[in-house]
Enzyme design. Structure first.
Site, PDB file in Angstrom:
ATOM      1  N   CYS A 164      -9.463   0.388   4.468  1.00 32.40           N
ATOM      2  CA  CYS A 164      -8.281  -0.389   4.844  1.00 32.40           C
ATOM      3  C   CYS A 164      -7.130   0.539   5.185  1.00 32.40           C
ATOM      4  CB  CYS A 164      -7.833  -1.281   3.688  1.00 32.40           C
ATOM      5  SG  CYS A 164      -9.138  -2.312   3.055  1.00 32.40           S
ATOM      6  N   CYS A 223      10.234   1.764   6.569  1.00 32.00           N
ATOM      7  CA  CYS A 223       9.998   0.438   7.156  1.00 32.00           C
ATOM      8  C   CYS A 223      11.316  -0.344   7.275  1.00 32.00           C
ATOM      9  CB  CYS A 223       9.007  -0.338   6.292  1.00 32.00           C
ATOM     10  SG  CYS A 223       8.594  -1.946   6.992  1.00 32.00           S
ATOM     11  N   CYS A 243      -7.617 -11.438   5.623  1.00 26.15           N
ATOM     12  CA  CYS A 243      -7.385 -11.011   4.245  1.00 26.15           C
ATOM     13  C   CYS A 243      -5.939 -11.394   3.944  1.00 26.15           C
ATOM     14  CB  CYS A 243      -7.596  -9.507   4.119  1.00 26.15           C
ATOM     15  SG  CYS A 243      -7.098  -8.855   2.508  1.00 26.15           S
ATOM     16  N   ARG A 299      -9.621 -10.522  -4.561  1.00 27.80           N
ATOM     17  CA  ARG A 299      -9.524  -9.087  -4.886  1.00 27.80           C
ATOM     18  C   ARG A 299      -8.469  -8.830  -5.946  1.00 27.80           C
ATOM     19  NH1 ARG A 299      -8.820  -7.071  -0.251  1.00 27.80           N
ATOM     20  NH2 ARG A 299     -11.026  -6.887   0.097  1.00 27.80           N
ATOM     21  N   CYS A 323      11.408  -6.180   2.032  1.00 27.15           N
ATOM     22  CA  CYS A 323      10.584  -6.749   0.952  1.00 27.15           C
ATOM     23  C   CYS A 323      11.002  -6.121  -0.390  1.00 27.15           C
ATOM     24  CB  CYS A 323       9.106  -6.497   1.232  1.00 27.15           C
ATOM     25  SG  CYS A 323       8.637  -6.918   2.919  1.00 27.15           S
ATOM     26  N   CYS A 383     -10.563  -2.551   7.932  1.00 27.11           N
ATOM     27  CA  CYS A 383      -9.479  -3.506   7.694  1.00 27.11           C
ATOM     28  C   CYS A 383      -8.184  -2.793   8.059  1.00 27.11           C
ATOM     29  CB  CYS A 383      -9.456  -3.917   6.227  1.00 27.11           C
ATOM     30  SG  CYS A 383      -8.087  -5.027   5.823  1.00 27.11           S
ATOM     31  N   CYS A 442       8.938  -3.458  -2.331  1.00 30.85           N
ATOM     32  CA  CYS A 442       8.189  -2.419  -1.610  1.00 30.85           C
ATOM     33  C   CYS A 442       8.861  -1.046  -1.600  1.00 30.85           C
ATOM     34  CB  CYS A 442       7.917  -2.855  -0.180  1.00 30.85           C
ATOM     35  SG  CYS A 442       6.825  -1.674   0.656  1.00 30.85           S
TER      36      CYS A 442
HETATM   37  N1  SAM Z   1       3.786  -3.492   6.338  1.00 31.83           N
HETATM   38  C1  SAM Z   1       2.698  -4.350   6.337  1.00 31.83           C
HETATM   39  C2  SAM Z   1       3.026  -5.730   5.836  1.00 31.83           C
HETATM   40  O1  SAM Z   1       3.902  -5.886   5.002  1.00 31.83           O
HETATM   41  O2  SAM Z   1       2.375  -6.673   6.287  1.00 31.83           O
HETATM   42  C3  SAM Z   1       1.490  -3.831   5.594  1.00 31.83           C
HETATM   43  C4  SAM Z   1       1.593  -3.094   4.290  1.00 31.83           C
HETATM   44  S1  SAM Z   1       2.258  -3.949   2.901  1.00 31.83           S
HETATM   45  C5  SAM Z   1       2.539  -2.612   1.808  1.00 31.83           C
HETATM   46  C6  SAM Z   1       0.916  -4.893   2.244  1.00 31.83           C
HETATM   47  C7  SAM Z   1       1.112  -5.692   0.978  1.00 31.83           C
HETATM   48  O3  SAM Z   1       1.152  -4.831  -0.161  1.00 31.83           O
HETATM   49  C8  SAM Z   1       2.355  -6.524   0.827  1.00 31.83           C
HETATM   50  O4  SAM Z   1       2.289  -7.728   1.527  1.00 31.83           O
HETATM   51  C9  SAM Z   1       2.393  -6.769  -0.668  1.00 31.83           C
HETATM   52  O5  SAM Z   1       1.680  -7.961  -0.994  1.00 31.83           O
HETATM   53  C10 SAM Z   1       1.657  -5.550  -1.255  1.00 31.83           C
HETATM   54  N2  SAM Z   1       2.597  -4.699  -2.038  1.00 31.83           N
HETATM   55  C11 SAM Z   1       3.515  -3.850  -1.529  1.00 31.83           C
HETATM   56  N3  SAM Z   1       4.226  -3.260  -2.510  1.00 31.83           N
HETATM   57  C12 SAM Z   1       3.745  -3.757  -3.680  1.00 31.83           C
HETATM   58  C13 SAM Z   1       4.088  -3.541  -5.056  1.00 31.83           C
HETATM   59  N4  SAM Z   1       5.080  -2.737  -5.425  1.00 31.83           N
HETATM   60  N5  SAM Z   1       3.374  -4.204  -5.998  1.00 31.83           N
HETATM   61  C14 SAM Z   1       2.368  -5.046  -5.630  1.00 31.83           C
HETATM   62  N6  SAM Z   1       2.019  -5.283  -4.355  1.00 31.83           N
HETATM   63  C15 SAM Z   1       2.692  -4.657  -3.391  1.00 31.83           C
HETATM   64 FE1  SF4 Z   2       7.499  -2.876   5.196  1.00 31.86          FE
HETATM   65 FE2  SF4 Z   2       6.685  -2.761   2.692  1.00 31.86          FE
HETATM   66 FE3  SF4 Z   2       7.511  -5.074   3.682  1.00 31.86          FE
HETATM   67 FE4  SF4 Z   2       5.175  -4.013   4.544  1.00 31.86          FE
HETATM   68  S1  SF4 Z   2       5.634  -4.726   2.474  1.00 31.86           S
HETATM   69  S2  SF4 Z   2       6.792  -4.917   5.797  1.00 31.86           S
HETATM   70  S3  SF4 Z   2       5.673  -1.822   4.433  1.00 31.86           S
HETATM   71  S4  SF4 Z   2       8.772  -3.226   3.422  1.00 31.86           S
END
Ligand code: SAM
Ligand code: SF4
Ligand code: DTB
Length: 329
Positions: free
Chosen positions: A104, A60, A195, A269, A64, A135, A67
Protein backbone atom coordinates in the site's frame (compact mmCIF):
# COMPACT_ATOMS: atom_id res chain seq x y z
CA UNK A 1 -21.98 -20.05 -1.36
CA UNK A 2 -24.92 -17.77 -2.02
CA UNK A 3 -24.12 -14.76 -4.26
CA UNK A 4 -23.32 -11.81 -1.99
CA UNK A 5 -26.10 -9.62 -3.40
CA UNK A 6 -28.79 -12.11 -2.38
CA UNK A 7 -27.29 -13.03 1.00
CA UNK A 8 -29.59 -11.80 3.81
CA UNK A 9 -26.56 -10.99 6.01
CA UNK A 10 -25.29 -8.48 3.43
CA UNK A 11 -27.43 -5.37 3.86
CA UNK A 12 -27.20 -1.75 2.74
CA UNK A 13 -30.20 -0.36 4.61
CA UNK A 14 -28.84 -0.02 8.13
CA UNK A 15 -30.46 2.54 10.39
CA UNK A 16 -28.62 4.47 13.10
CA UNK A 17 -30.79 2.75 15.73
CA UNK A 18 -29.81 -0.70 14.46
CA UNK A 19 -26.14 0.23 14.43
CA UNK A 20 -26.39 1.64 17.96
CA UNK A 21 -28.24 -1.52 19.00
CA UNK A 22 -25.28 -3.66 17.90
CA UNK A 23 -22.89 -1.55 19.99
CA UNK A 24 -25.20 -1.95 23.00
CA UNK A 25 -25.32 -5.76 22.87
CA UNK A 26 -23.75 -7.57 25.81
CA UNK A 27 -20.05 -7.94 24.88
CA UNK A 28 -20.18 -11.73 24.62
CA UNK A 29 -23.21 -11.63 22.32
CA UNK A 30 -21.59 -9.06 20.05
CA UNK A 31 -18.35 -11.06 19.80
CA UNK A 32 -20.13 -14.38 19.22
CA UNK A 33 -22.26 -12.92 16.46
CA UNK A 34 -19.28 -11.24 14.79
CA UNK A 35 -17.11 -14.37 14.98
CA UNK A 36 -19.91 -16.60 13.64
CA UNK A 37 -20.39 -14.27 10.67
CA UNK A 38 -16.64 -14.06 10.10
CA UNK A 39 -16.48 -17.87 9.86
CA UNK A 40 -19.30 -17.94 7.32
CA UNK A 41 -17.19 -15.92 4.94
CA UNK A 42 -13.50 -16.44 5.83
CA UNK A 43 -11.03 -18.99 7.14
CA UNK A 44 -11.12 -18.46 10.90
CA UNK A 45 -7.41 -18.62 11.68
CA UNK A 46 -5.88 -16.73 8.80
CA UNK A 47 -4.94 -13.07 8.75
CA UNK A 48 -4.06 -11.11 5.62
CA UNK A 49 -0.93 -8.93 5.77
CA UNK A 50 -0.44 -5.60 3.99
CA UNK A 51 2.63 -3.37 4.21
CA UNK A 52 2.54 0.41 3.94
CA UNK A 53 5.06 2.81 2.49
CA UNK A 54 4.83 6.58 2.56
CA UNK A 55 5.87 7.42 -1.00
CA UNK A 56 5.33 11.16 -0.47
CA UNK A 57 5.65 12.34 3.09
CA UNK A 58 4.51 15.50 4.89
CA UNK A 59 3.65 19.03 3.78
CA UNK A 60 -0.02 18.17 3.16
CA UNK A 61 -2.36 21.16 2.64
CA UNK A 62 -5.30 19.46 4.42
CA UNK A 63 -6.04 20.04 8.12
CA UNK A 64 -7.05 16.56 9.37
CA UNK A 65 -6.73 17.03 13.14
CA UNK A 66 -5.19 13.60 13.74
CA UNK A 67 -2.55 13.73 11.05
CA UNK A 68 1.18 14.23 11.57
CA UNK A 69 1.61 15.01 7.86
CA UNK A 70 -0.53 18.15 7.71
CA UNK A 71 1.56 21.27 6.98
CA UNK A 72 -0.57 23.14 9.54
CA UNK A 73 0.94 21.36 12.52
CA UNK A 74 4.45 21.28 13.87
CA UNK A 75 5.01 17.56 14.34
CA UNK A 76 8.62 17.14 13.26
CA UNK A 77 7.58 15.33 10.03
CA UNK A 78 9.57 16.91 7.19
CA UNK A 79 7.95 17.55 3.81
CA UNK A 80 9.57 15.35 1.16
CA UNK A 81 9.22 14.90 -2.59
CA UNK A 82 7.63 11.87 -4.26
CA UNK A 83 10.02 8.90 -3.95
CA UNK A 84 11.80 7.47 -7.00
CA UNK A 85 10.11 4.41 -8.56
CA UNK A 86 13.19 2.18 -8.00
CA UNK A 87 13.33 2.99 -4.29
CA UNK A 88 9.65 2.17 -3.88
CA UNK A 89 10.10 -1.16 -5.65
CA UNK A 90 13.15 -2.03 -3.53
CA UNK A 91 11.05 -1.52 -0.40
CA UNK A 92 8.19 -3.55 -1.94
CA UNK A 93 10.56 -6.49 -2.51
CA UNK A 94 11.58 -6.35 1.17
CA UNK A 95 7.90 -6.38 2.21
CA UNK A 96 7.29 -9.40 -0.05
CA UNK A 97 10.24 -11.23 1.51
CA UNK A 98 8.83 -10.44 4.96
CA UNK A 99 5.51 -12.12 4.05
CA UNK A 100 3.24 -9.26 2.89
CA UNK A 101 0.75 -10.06 0.13
CA UNK A 102 -0.35 -6.48 -0.54
CA UNK A 103 1.67 -3.31 -0.88
CA UNK A 104 0.00 0.00 0.00
CA UNK A 105 1.50 3.27 -1.15
CA UNK A 106 0.43 6.43 0.65
CA UNK A 107 0.93 10.05 -0.35
CA UNK A 108 0.30 13.16 1.75
CA UNK A 109 -1.64 14.93 -0.97
CA UNK A 110 -5.04 16.60 -1.12
CA UNK A 111 -5.18 15.00 -4.57
CA UNK A 112 -2.56 13.80 -7.06
CA UNK A 113 -1.59 15.96 -10.04
CA UNK A 114 -2.05 14.29 -13.42
CA UNK A 115 1.70 14.35 -14.00
CA UNK A 116 2.34 12.49 -10.71
CA UNK A 117 0.26 9.60 -11.99
CA UNK A 118 2.92 8.57 -14.53
CA UNK A 119 5.28 7.59 -11.72
CA UNK A 120 2.47 6.09 -9.61
CA UNK A 121 1.34 3.87 -12.51
CA UNK A 122 4.93 2.67 -12.94
CA UNK A 123 5.05 1.82 -9.24
CA UNK A 124 1.79 -0.14 -9.50
CA UNK A 125 3.11 -2.12 -12.47
CA UNK A 126 6.38 -2.85 -10.64
CA UNK A 127 4.56 -3.99 -7.50
CA UNK A 128 2.52 -6.44 -9.61
CA UNK A 129 5.60 -7.73 -11.38
CA UNK A 130 6.87 -8.77 -7.94
CA UNK A 131 3.67 -10.78 -7.39
CA UNK A 132 2.12 -8.44 -4.82
CA UNK A 133 -1.37 -6.95 -4.82
CA UNK A 134 -1.36 -3.17 -4.97
CA UNK A 135 -3.14 -0.46 -3.03
CA UNK A 136 -2.74 3.32 -3.08
CA UNK A 137 -4.02 6.19 -1.00
CA UNK A 138 -3.34 9.51 -2.67
CA UNK A 139 -6.26 11.73 -1.62
CA UNK A 140 -9.20 12.77 -3.81
CA UNK A 141 -9.42 11.39 -7.35
CA UNK A 142 -11.29 12.61 -10.40
CA UNK A 143 -13.13 10.10 -12.57
CA UNK A 144 -10.35 10.25 -15.17
CA UNK A 145 -7.59 9.75 -12.59
CA UNK A 146 -9.40 6.74 -11.11
CA UNK A 147 -9.74 5.22 -14.58
CA UNK A 148 -6.06 5.75 -15.25
CA UNK A 149 -5.03 4.04 -12.01
CA UNK A 150 -7.43 1.15 -12.70
CA UNK A 151 -5.91 0.75 -16.16
CA UNK A 152 -2.43 0.47 -14.66
CA UNK A 153 -3.77 -2.51 -12.66
CA UNK A 154 -4.22 -0.89 -9.23
CA UNK A 155 -6.22 -3.42 -7.18
CA UNK A 156 -7.38 -1.30 -4.22
CA UNK A 157 -7.80 2.39 -3.50
CA UNK A 158 -7.89 3.51 0.14
CA UNK A 159 -9.95 6.57 0.97
CA UNK A 160 -11.52 6.73 4.43
CA UNK A 161 -14.74 8.34 5.63
CA UNK A 162 -12.83 8.64 8.92
CA UNK A 163 -15.85 9.28 11.21
CA UNK A 164 -19.60 10.01 11.18
CA UNK A 165 -21.01 12.73 8.89
CA UNK A 166 -22.01 14.66 12.06
CA UNK A 167 -18.60 14.61 13.79
CA UNK A 168 -16.58 15.06 10.58
CA UNK A 169 -16.52 18.90 10.70
CA UNK A 170 -14.75 18.81 14.08
CA UNK A 171 -11.85 16.90 12.52
CA UNK A 172 -11.43 18.18 8.95
CA UNK A 173 -12.50 21.50 7.44
CA UNK A 174 -10.58 21.51 4.15
CA UNK A 175 -12.66 18.86 2.38
CA UNK A 176 -16.21 17.64 2.89
CA UNK A 177 -17.80 14.26 3.57
CA UNK A 178 -19.47 14.66 0.17
CA UNK A 179 -16.04 15.08 -1.50
CA UNK A 180 -14.98 11.79 0.05
CA UNK A 181 -18.10 9.97 -1.14
CA UNK A 182 -17.50 11.33 -4.62
CA UNK A 183 -13.96 9.95 -4.75
CA UNK A 184 -15.27 6.59 -3.52
CA UNK A 185 -17.81 6.65 -6.36
CA UNK A 186 -15.10 7.40 -8.89
CA UNK A 187 -12.96 4.54 -7.58
CA UNK A 188 -15.89 2.12 -7.69
CA UNK A 189 -16.92 3.13 -11.22
CA UNK A 190 -13.35 2.68 -12.45
CA UNK A 191 -13.57 -0.96 -11.30
CA UNK A 192 -11.07 -0.88 -8.44
CA UNK A 193 -11.73 -2.47 -5.06
CA UNK A 194 -12.53 -0.02 -2.30
CA UNK A 195 -10.63 0.16 0.99
CA UNK A 196 -12.58 2.52 3.24
CA UNK A 197 -12.84 2.84 7.00
CA UNK A 198 -12.09 5.31 9.73
CA UNK A 199 -10.50 6.24 13.02
CA UNK A 200 -11.89 5.94 16.52
CA UNK A 201 -10.65 7.53 19.74
CA UNK A 202 -10.80 11.12 18.42
CA UNK A 203 -13.29 12.29 21.07
CA UNK A 204 -16.33 11.17 19.07
CA UNK A 205 -19.33 9.74 20.89
CA UNK A 206 -20.75 6.21 20.61
CA UNK A 207 -23.39 7.57 18.21
CA UNK A 208 -20.56 8.70 15.90
CA UNK A 209 -18.92 5.29 15.87
CA UNK A 210 -22.32 3.80 14.99
CA UNK A 211 -22.91 6.58 12.41
CA UNK A 212 -19.55 5.93 10.75
CA UNK A 213 -20.28 2.21 10.40
CA UNK A 214 -23.77 2.97 9.12
CA UNK A 215 -22.30 5.22 6.39
CA UNK A 216 -19.77 2.53 5.43
CA UNK A 217 -22.27 -0.35 5.48
CA UNK A 218 -24.80 1.56 3.39
CA UNK A 219 -22.29 1.88 0.55
CA UNK A 220 -23.44 -0.57 -2.11
CA UNK A 221 -21.43 -2.70 -2.64
CA UNK A 222 -19.63 -2.67 0.73
CA UNK A 223 -15.97 -1.67 0.68
CA UNK A 224 -14.01 -4.91 0.21
CA UNK A 225 -11.60 -3.76 2.88
CA UNK A 226 -12.46 -1.75 6.03
CA UNK A 227 -9.56 -0.34 8.06
CA UNK A 228 -10.43 0.43 11.67
CA UNK A 229 -7.73 2.72 13.07
CA UNK A 230 -7.25 3.54 16.73
CA UNK A 231 -6.08 7.15 16.92
CA UNK A 232 -2.30 7.37 17.30
CA UNK A 233 -1.76 10.59 19.24
CA UNK A 234 1.05 12.59 17.64
CA UNK A 235 2.55 15.58 19.44
CA UNK A 236 1.89 18.82 17.60
CA UNK A 237 -1.48 17.73 16.15
CA UNK A 238 -4.70 19.05 17.72
CA UNK A 239 -5.35 15.47 18.89
CA UNK A 240 -1.91 14.97 20.45
CA UNK A 241 -1.25 13.90 24.06
CA UNK A 242 -3.60 15.49 26.57
CA UNK A 243 -6.20 16.46 23.95
CA UNK A 244 -8.79 14.19 25.53
CA UNK A 245 -9.43 10.80 27.07
CA UNK A 246 -8.21 7.68 25.32
CA UNK A 247 -10.92 5.36 24.07
CA UNK A 248 -11.77 2.35 26.25
CA UNK A 249 -10.12 -0.69 24.63
CA UNK A 250 -13.30 -2.74 24.78
CA UNK A 251 -15.16 -0.02 22.88
CA UNK A 252 -12.54 -0.36 20.14
CA UNK A 253 -13.14 -4.13 20.05
CA UNK A 254 -16.87 -3.47 19.83
CA UNK A 255 -16.25 -1.22 16.81
CA UNK A 256 -14.34 -4.01 15.06
CA UNK A 257 -17.12 -6.51 15.89
CA UNK A 258 -19.90 -4.16 14.78
CA UNK A 259 -18.05 -3.55 11.48
CA UNK A 260 -17.92 -7.32 10.93
CA UNK A 261 -21.62 -7.75 11.74
CA UNK A 262 -22.65 -4.95 9.38
CA UNK A 263 -20.21 -5.89 6.56
CA UNK A 264 -19.59 -9.61 7.12
CA UNK A 265 -18.02 -10.41 3.73
CA UNK A 266 -15.56 -7.49 3.98
CA UNK A 267 -12.08 -7.82 5.38
CA UNK A 268 -11.90 -5.74 8.55
CA UNK A 269 -8.35 -4.47 9.06
CA UNK A 270 -6.96 -3.90 12.53
CA UNK A 271 -4.97 -0.86 11.41
CA UNK A 272 -3.20 2.00 13.21
CA UNK A 273 -2.65 1.78 16.94
CA UNK A 274 -1.47 -1.83 17.23
CA UNK A 275 1.90 -0.77 18.67
CA UNK A 276 0.09 0.54 21.75
CA UNK A 277 -2.13 -2.58 22.09
CA UNK A 278 -1.41 -5.67 24.16
CA UNK A 279 -1.49 -9.12 22.56
CA UNK A 280 -4.70 -9.74 24.53
CA UNK A 281 -6.39 -6.70 23.03
CA UNK A 282 -5.37 -7.73 19.51
CA UNK A 283 -6.61 -11.28 20.21
CA UNK A 284 -10.03 -9.84 21.08
CA UNK A 285 -10.01 -7.88 17.80
CA UNK A 286 -9.32 -11.09 15.84
CA UNK A 287 -12.09 -12.79 17.79
CA UNK A 288 -14.37 -9.89 16.82
CA UNK A 289 -13.63 -10.59 13.15
CA UNK A 290 -10.52 -8.60 12.20
CA UNK A 291 -8.99 -10.47 9.27
CA UNK A 292 -6.09 -8.29 8.28
CA UNK A 293 -3.23 -6.19 9.71
CA UNK A 294 -0.48 -3.88 8.54
CA UNK A 295 2.92 -5.50 8.96
CA UNK A 296 6.37 -3.93 9.13
CA UNK A 297 7.87 -1.63 11.75
CA UNK A 298 6.30 1.54 10.36
CA UNK A 299 2.84 2.61 9.21
CA UNK A 300 3.28 5.85 7.20
CA UNK A 301 5.17 8.00 9.70
CA UNK A 302 4.40 6.34 13.05
CA UNK A 303 5.46 3.00 14.53
CA UNK A 304 3.98 -0.47 14.07
CA UNK A 305 4.84 -3.67 16.00
CA UNK A 306 7.34 -5.13 13.45
CA UNK A 307 7.81 -8.70 12.28
CA UNK A 308 9.31 -10.27 15.44
CA UNK A 309 6.43 -9.20 17.66
CA UNK A 310 3.84 -10.16 15.03
CA UNK A 311 5.45 -13.57 14.53
CA UNK A 312 5.16 -14.21 18.26
CA UNK A 313 1.57 -12.96 18.27
CA UNK A 314 0.63 -15.30 15.41
CA UNK A 315 2.32 -18.21 17.22
CA UNK A 316 0.55 -17.43 20.50
CA UNK A 317 -2.82 -17.36 18.72
CA UNK A 318 -2.27 -20.18 16.20
CA UNK A 319 -2.82 -17.76 13.31
CA UNK A 320 -1.26 -18.00 9.87
CA UNK A 321 -1.03 -15.57 6.96
CA UNK A 322 -3.89 -15.59 4.46
CA UNK A 323 -3.28 -16.10 0.75
CA UNK A 324 -3.52 -13.01 -1.49
CA UNK A 325 -7.04 -11.70 -1.71
CA UNK A 326 -8.56 -14.32 0.55
CA UNK A 327 -12.16 -13.94 -0.48
CA UNK A 328 -15.09 -15.45 1.31
CA UNK A 329 -14.74 -19.27 1.52
N1 SAM B 1 -3.66 11.81 2.17
C1 SAM B 1 -4.47 10.72 1.86
C2 SAM B 1 -5.85 10.82 2.46
O1 SAM B 1 -6.01 11.41 3.52
O2 SAM B 1 -6.77 10.29 1.85
C3 SAM B 1 -3.88 9.38 2.21
C4 SAM B 1 -3.11 9.13 3.48
S1 SAM B 1 -3.95 9.32 5.01
C5 SAM B 1 -2.60 9.33 6.12
C6 SAM B 1 -4.82 7.80 5.26
C7 SAM B 1 -5.59 7.57 6.54
O3 SAM B 1 -4.70 7.32 7.63
C8 SAM B 1 -6.47 8.67 7.06
O4 SAM B 1 -7.69 8.76 6.39
C9 SAM B 1 -6.67 8.26 8.50
O5 SAM B 1 -7.82 7.42 8.62
C10 SAM B 1 -5.40 7.44 8.83
N2 SAM B 1 -4.57 8.15 9.84
C11 SAM B 1 -3.78 9.22 9.61
N3 SAM B 1 -3.19 9.64 10.75
C12 SAM B 1 -3.63 8.81 11.74
C13 SAM B 1 -3.39 8.75 13.15
N4 SAM B 1 -2.62 9.63 13.78
N5 SAM B 1 -4.00 7.76 13.85
C14 SAM B 1 -4.81 6.86 13.21
N6 SAM B 1 -5.07 6.89 11.89
C15 SAM B 1 -4.50 7.85 11.16
FE1 SF4 C 1 -3.17 15.05 4.35
FE2 SF4 C 1 -2.95 13.54 6.50
FE3 SF4 C 1 -5.32 14.50 5.83
FE4 SF4 C 1 -4.19 12.58 4.30
S1 SF4 C 1 -4.86 12.38 6.43
S2 SF4 C 1 -5.19 14.45 3.59
S3 SF4 C 1 -2.02 13.13 4.52
S4 SF4 C 1 -3.52 15.72 6.42
C1 DTB D 1 -5.60 3.50 6.97
O1 DTB D 1 -6.82 3.52 7.21
N1 DTB D 1 -4.65 3.45 7.89
C2 DTB D 1 -3.33 3.51 7.27
C3 DTB D 1 -3.68 3.44 5.76
N2 DTB D 1 -5.11 3.53 5.75
C4 DTB D 1 -3.07 4.37 4.81
C5 DTB D 1 -2.55 4.70 7.68
C6 DTB D 1 -2.38 4.87 9.16
C7 DTB D 1 -1.51 6.07 9.40
C8 DTB D 1 -1.15 6.27 10.82
C9 DTB D 1 -0.36 7.51 11.03
C10 DTB D 1 0.98 7.52 10.36
O2 DTB D 1 1.75 6.52 10.45
O3 DTB D 1 1.35 8.56 9.80
Amino acid sequence: MMPLDSDPDIRHDWTKEEAEGIFSLPFNDLILKAQALHRRFFEANRVQMSTLLSIKTGGCPEDCAYCPQSAEYDTGVKAEKLMAVDDVLKAAKEALDAGATRYCMGAAWRNPKDKDLDAICEMVEGVHALGLESCATLGMLTDAQALRLAKSGLDYYNHNLDTSAEFYGKIITTRTYRDRLETLDNVRHAGMKVCCGGIVGMGEGPEDRAGMLMALANLDPHPESVPVNMLVRVEGTPLGDGAGDDLDGLEFVRTVGAAKIMMPASVIRLSAGREQMTDEMQALCFLAGAGSIFTGDKLLTTGNPGSDRDKQLFERLGLSPAAPDARPN
